[in-house]
Scaffold this active site. Structure first.
Site, PDB file in Angstrom:
ATOM      1  N   SER A 222      -7.806 -19.475  -3.442  1.00 14.19           N
ATOM      2  CA  SER A 222      -6.805 -20.552  -3.769  1.00 14.19           C
ATOM      3  C   SER A 222      -6.974 -22.048  -4.292  1.00 14.19           C
ATOM      4  O   SER A 222      -6.420 -22.230  -5.254  1.00 14.19           O
ATOM      5  CB  SER A 222      -5.788 -20.425  -2.693  1.00 14.19           C
ATOM      6  OG  SER A 222      -5.214 -19.342  -2.416  1.00 14.19           O
TER       7      SER A 222
ATOM      8  N   ILE B 111      -4.338  -3.147  -5.274  1.00 18.59           N
ATOM      9  CA  ILE B 111      -4.142  -4.563  -4.878  1.00 18.59           C
ATOM     10  C   ILE B 111      -5.799  -4.938  -4.760  1.00 18.59           C
ATOM     11  O   ILE B 111      -5.968  -6.206  -4.402  1.00 18.59           O
ATOM     12  CB  ILE B 111      -3.193  -5.166  -3.882  1.00 18.59           C
ATOM     13  CG1 ILE B 111      -3.855  -4.123  -2.738  1.00 18.59           C
ATOM     14  CG2 ILE B 111      -1.979  -4.591  -4.236  1.00 18.59           C
ATOM     15  CD1 ILE B 111      -3.354  -4.929  -1.324  1.00 18.59           C
TER      16      ILE B 111
ATOM     17  N   ALA C 123       0.203  -6.209   3.519  1.00 22.26           N
ATOM     18  CA  ALA C 123       0.294  -6.282   1.914  1.00 22.26           C
ATOM     19  C   ALA C 123       1.404  -5.406   1.576  1.00 22.26           C
ATOM     20  O   ALA C 123       2.320  -5.451   0.788  1.00 22.26           O
ATOM     21  CB  ALA C 123      -1.015  -5.935   1.188  1.00 22.26           C
TER      22      ALA C 123
ATOM     23  N   ASP D  46       4.065 -12.908  -1.833  1.00 23.56           N
ATOM     24  CA  ASP D  46       3.225 -11.616  -2.270  1.00 23.56           C
ATOM     25  C   ASP D  46       4.213 -10.862  -2.989  1.00 23.56           C
ATOM     26  O   ASP D  46       3.736 -10.128  -3.933  1.00 23.56           O
ATOM     27  CB  ASP D  46       2.618 -11.133  -1.198  1.00 23.56           C
ATOM     28  CG  ASP D  46       1.364 -11.796  -0.489  1.00 23.56           C
ATOM     29  OD1 ASP D  46       0.704 -12.546  -1.416  1.00 23.56           O
ATOM     30  OD2 ASP D  46       1.314 -11.756   0.744  1.00 23.56           O
TER      31      ASP D  46
ATOM     32  N   TYR E  28      -9.072  -6.271  -5.426  1.00 20.52           N
ATOM     33  CA  TYR E  28      -9.644  -6.998  -6.734  1.00 20.52           C
ATOM     34  C   TYR E  28     -11.231  -7.225  -6.834  1.00 20.52           C
ATOM     35  O   TYR E  28     -11.892  -7.708  -7.625  1.00 20.52           O
ATOM     36  CB  TYR E  28      -8.715  -8.264  -6.984  1.00 20.52           C
ATOM     37  CG  TYR E  28      -8.969  -9.372  -6.158  1.00 20.52           C
ATOM     38  CD1 TYR E  28      -8.018  -9.508  -5.048  1.00 20.52           C
ATOM     39  CD2 TYR E  28     -10.230 -10.286  -5.561  1.00 20.52           C
ATOM     40  CE1 TYR E  28      -7.805 -10.203  -4.101  1.00 20.52           C
ATOM     41  CE2 TYR E  28      -9.999 -11.126  -4.767  1.00 20.52           C
ATOM     42  CZ  TYR E  28      -9.219 -11.127  -3.680  1.00 20.52           C
ATOM     43  OH  TYR E  28      -9.193 -12.279  -2.891  1.00 20.52           O
TER      44      TYR E  28
ATOM     45  N   ARG F 208      -2.622   6.334   6.697  1.00 19.50           N
ATOM     46  CA  ARG F 208      -3.451   7.085   7.463  1.00 19.50           C
ATOM     47  C   ARG F 208      -2.810   7.440   8.870  1.00 19.50           C
ATOM     48  O   ARG F 208      -2.946   8.370   9.594  1.00 19.50           O
ATOM     49  CB  ARG F 208      -4.797   6.442   7.704  1.00 19.50           C
ATOM     50  CG  ARG F 208      -5.620   7.023   8.940  1.00 19.50           C
ATOM     51  CD  ARG F 208      -7.023   6.111   8.864  1.00 19.50           C
ATOM     52  NE  ARG F 208      -6.887   4.636   8.919  1.00 19.50           N
ATOM     53  CZ  ARG F 208      -7.858   3.811   9.353  1.00 19.50           C
ATOM     54  NH1 ARG F 208      -8.956   4.137   9.104  1.00 19.50           N
ATOM     55  NH2 ARG F 208      -7.605   2.718   9.795  1.00 19.50           N
TER      56      ARG F 208
ATOM     57  N   GLN G 189       0.961 -14.693  -7.117  1.00 12.71           N
ATOM     58  CA  GLN G 189       1.606 -15.208  -5.787  1.00 12.71           C
ATOM     59  C   GLN G 189       1.211 -16.600  -5.828  1.00 12.71           C
ATOM     60  O   GLN G 189       2.158 -17.203  -4.753  1.00 12.71           O
ATOM     61  CB  GLN G 189       0.980 -14.302  -4.791  1.00 12.71           C
ATOM     62  CG  GLN G 189      -0.629 -14.606  -4.139  1.00 12.71           C
ATOM     63  CD  GLN G 189      -0.778 -15.744  -3.605  1.00 12.71           C
ATOM     64  OE1 GLN G 189       0.091 -16.204  -2.887  1.00 12.71           O
ATOM     65  NE2 GLN G 189      -1.957 -16.406  -3.740  1.00 12.71           N
TER      66      GLN G 189
ATOM     67  N   LYS H 181      -0.586 -15.745   9.341  1.00 18.61           N
ATOM     68  CA  LYS H 181       0.565 -15.342   8.479  1.00 18.61           C
ATOM     69  C   LYS H 181       1.760 -14.938   9.615  1.00 18.61           C
ATOM     70  O   LYS H 181       2.869 -15.470   9.303  1.00 18.61           O
ATOM     71  CB  LYS H 181       0.496 -14.204   7.395  1.00 18.61           C
ATOM     72  CG  LYS H 181      -0.430 -14.609   6.122  1.00 18.61           C
ATOM     73  CD  LYS H 181      -0.544 -13.514   5.277  1.00 18.61           C
ATOM     74  CE  LYS H 181      -1.322 -13.777   4.149  1.00 18.61           C
ATOM     75  NZ  LYS H 181      -1.173 -12.740   3.080  1.00 18.61           N
TER      76      LYS H 181
HETATM   77  P1  ATR Z   1      -3.395  -5.793   4.862  1.00 15.06           P
HETATM   78  O1  ATR Z   1      -2.585  -7.096   5.405  1.00 15.06           O
HETATM   79  O2  ATR Z   1      -4.402  -6.318   3.735  1.00 15.06           O
HETATM   80  O3  ATR Z   1      -2.465  -4.687   4.183  1.00 15.06           O
HETATM   81  P2  ATR Z   1      -3.708  -4.248   7.156  1.00 15.06           P
HETATM   82  O4  ATR Z   1      -2.601  -4.665   7.669  1.00 15.06           O
HETATM   83  O5  ATR Z   1      -5.088  -4.260   7.891  1.00 15.06           O
HETATM   84  O6  ATR Z   1      -4.200  -5.229   5.935  1.00 15.06           O
HETATM   85  O7  ATR Z   1      -3.855  -2.895   6.307  1.00 15.06           O
HETATM   86  C1  ATR Z   1      -4.784  -2.102   5.903  1.00 15.06           C
HETATM   87  C2  ATR Z   1      -4.459  -0.683   5.430  1.00 15.06           C
HETATM   88  O8  ATR Z   1      -5.365  -0.009   4.804  1.00 15.06           O
HETATM   89  C3  ATR Z   1      -3.347   0.128   6.404  1.00 15.06           C
HETATM   90  O9  ATR Z   1      -2.515   0.957   5.673  1.00 15.06           O
HETATM   91  C4  ATR Z   1      -4.810   1.070   6.791  1.00 15.06           C
HETATM   92  O10 ATR Z   1      -4.247   2.439   7.462  1.00 15.06           O
HETATM   93  P3  ATR Z   1      -3.950   2.276   8.954  1.00 15.06           P
HETATM   94  O11 ATR Z   1      -2.564   1.704   9.200  1.00 15.06           O
HETATM   95  O12 ATR Z   1      -4.047   3.776   9.285  1.00 15.06           O
HETATM   96  O13 ATR Z   1      -4.829   1.428   9.738  1.00 15.06           O
HETATM   97  C5  ATR Z   1      -5.514   1.305   5.513  1.00 15.06           C
HETATM   98  N1  ATR Z   1      -6.935   1.528   5.848  1.00 15.06           N
HETATM   99  C6  ATR Z   1      -7.805   0.656   6.168  1.00 15.06           C
HETATM  100  N2  ATR Z   1      -9.152   1.478   6.332  1.00 15.06           N
HETATM  101  C7  ATR Z   1      -8.614   2.851   5.891  1.00 15.06           C
HETATM  102  C8  ATR Z   1      -9.357   4.116   5.915  1.00 15.06           C
HETATM  103  N3  ATR Z   1     -10.766   4.334   6.188  1.00 15.06           N
HETATM  104  N4  ATR Z   1      -8.863   5.098   5.502  1.00 15.06           N
HETATM  105  C9  ATR Z   1      -7.419   5.127   5.212  1.00 15.06           C
HETATM  106  N5  ATR Z   1      -6.755   4.290   5.440  1.00 15.06           N
HETATM  107  C10 ATR Z   1      -7.337   3.033   5.702  1.00 15.06           C
END
Ligand code: ATR
Length: 283
Positions: free
Chosen positions: A21, A224, A139, A107, A226, A160, A254, A70
């Site tokens: 930022s 998303i 996100a 966002d 990058y 997941r 954003q 946040k």
């Molecule tokens: P952000 O704020 O960047 O969205 P987050 O809240 O930690 O970060 O969310 C990460 C996302 O990536 C979640 O949807 C997570 O799935 P879970 O809700 O099941 O944890 C997903 N994610 C992270 N690692 C993953 C993996 N190895 N396989 C599938 N989904 C994954």
């Protein structure tokens, strides 16, 4: 008569060294010759409430909030925009003239502004009104709220952990629905937009392994992530001839509403800015 103080803003997080930022806002400040400052502030979670309380008298006009603050910012600000309220997280703070601190979440407009820029206005209609969102984290919450605000009629969410997808779908009543990961091929066949909000594909994470064959040839694919800029998902989309939208634009877009609120001028996301950040990412 004393000179007016220079406008100051910040990004607060813990840790904060990685934040891009300051580069983005510094670019705009110098592009427009504004004698302002944008500073990195490392504030530990235990000190964040005191930081916010002291903000109105700090001389800052506001700032960005990043991980891990946040949700705390959401709980602690004086007022919230309706968007931040829905998303449940704040990434932008503005000190109002009366000293109250307003929390916003940029966002959602950042992601949708980026799609406007990359795909042209009218993308929600061209998407046939249906999007598939992968992931259900912070996100994804912002993106689902943004997509619903932009007139998408159906948002299918695969995650997941299915329970999180269901919670997120409830944020867009009548529009959002949770989906089993196994049912993605059928969902993709009817989708005009696919968005990856998971961390899969990010440097150091496993790749996102998804067959894009079922997507209609008019569909667009947005990531998303990058770092790297060209994820395997985007490469597969381009290989199929689909529109591919990378994650850097969301980061740049954003930042626009905050800069405008603190420094009084709406900045543009230009190729020059993008090149500057790309150079930093690859440096
Ligand atoms: P952000 O704020 O960047 O969205 P987050 O809240 O930690 O970060 O969310 C990460 C996302 O990536 C979640 O949807 C997570 O799935 P879970 O809700 O099941 O944890 C997903 N994610 C992270 N690692 C993953 C993996 N190895 N396989 C599938 N989904 C994954």
């Amino acid at each position: 008569m004393s000179a007016a103080p220079i406008p100051r803003a910040f990004v607060v997080g813990h840790p904060i060294a990685h934040s891009r930022s300051p580069l983005i806002h510094g670019y705009w400040l110098s592009q427009h010759g504004i004698p302002g400052s944008y500073e990195r502030l490392d504030v530990a979670p235990a000190a964040f409430a005191d930081f916010l309380r002291a903000l109105p008298d700090s001389g800052f006009r506001g700032g960005n909030v990043t991980i891990p603050h946040k949700e705390a910012a959401y709980a602690l600000v004086d007022t919230l925009t309706s968007r931040a309220e829905k998303i449940g997280a704040v990434n932008t703070l503005v000190v109002e003239p009366d000293g109250r601190v307003r929390g916003d979440n940029t966002d959602a407009p950042g992601f949708c502004g980026h799609l406007d820029h990359s795909l042209g206005a009218g993308w929600p209609e061209r998407a046939g009104g249906t999007a598939v969102v992968l992931g259900a984290g912070g996100a994804a919450r912002a993106i689902v709220v943004g997509l619903a605000e932009n007139g998408l009629r159906r948002i299918l969410i695969a995650n997941r952990t299915r329970a999180r997808a269901e919670t997120l779908a409830a944020l867009a009543p009548g529009i959002g629905a949770a989906l089993d990961w196994n049912d993605l091929p059928d969902a993709l066949a009817g989708a005009g937009l696919l968005v990856n909000t998971t961390s899969l594909g990010m440097k150091g994470q496993p790749p996102l392994d998804l067959d894009l064959t079922p997507l209609p040839e008019t569909a667009a694919v947005a990531d998303i992530v990058y770092a790297p800029l060209e994820t395997d998902l985007l490469a597969a989309a381009r290989h199929r001839g689909l529109a591919a939208v990378d994650g850097l634009g969301m980061l740049l877009h954003q930042a626009v509403p905050g800069f405008e609120a603190w420094f009084g001028l709406r900045p543009a996301v230009t190729p020059g800015l993008r090149d500057r950040i790309v150079a930093d990412l690859s440096g």
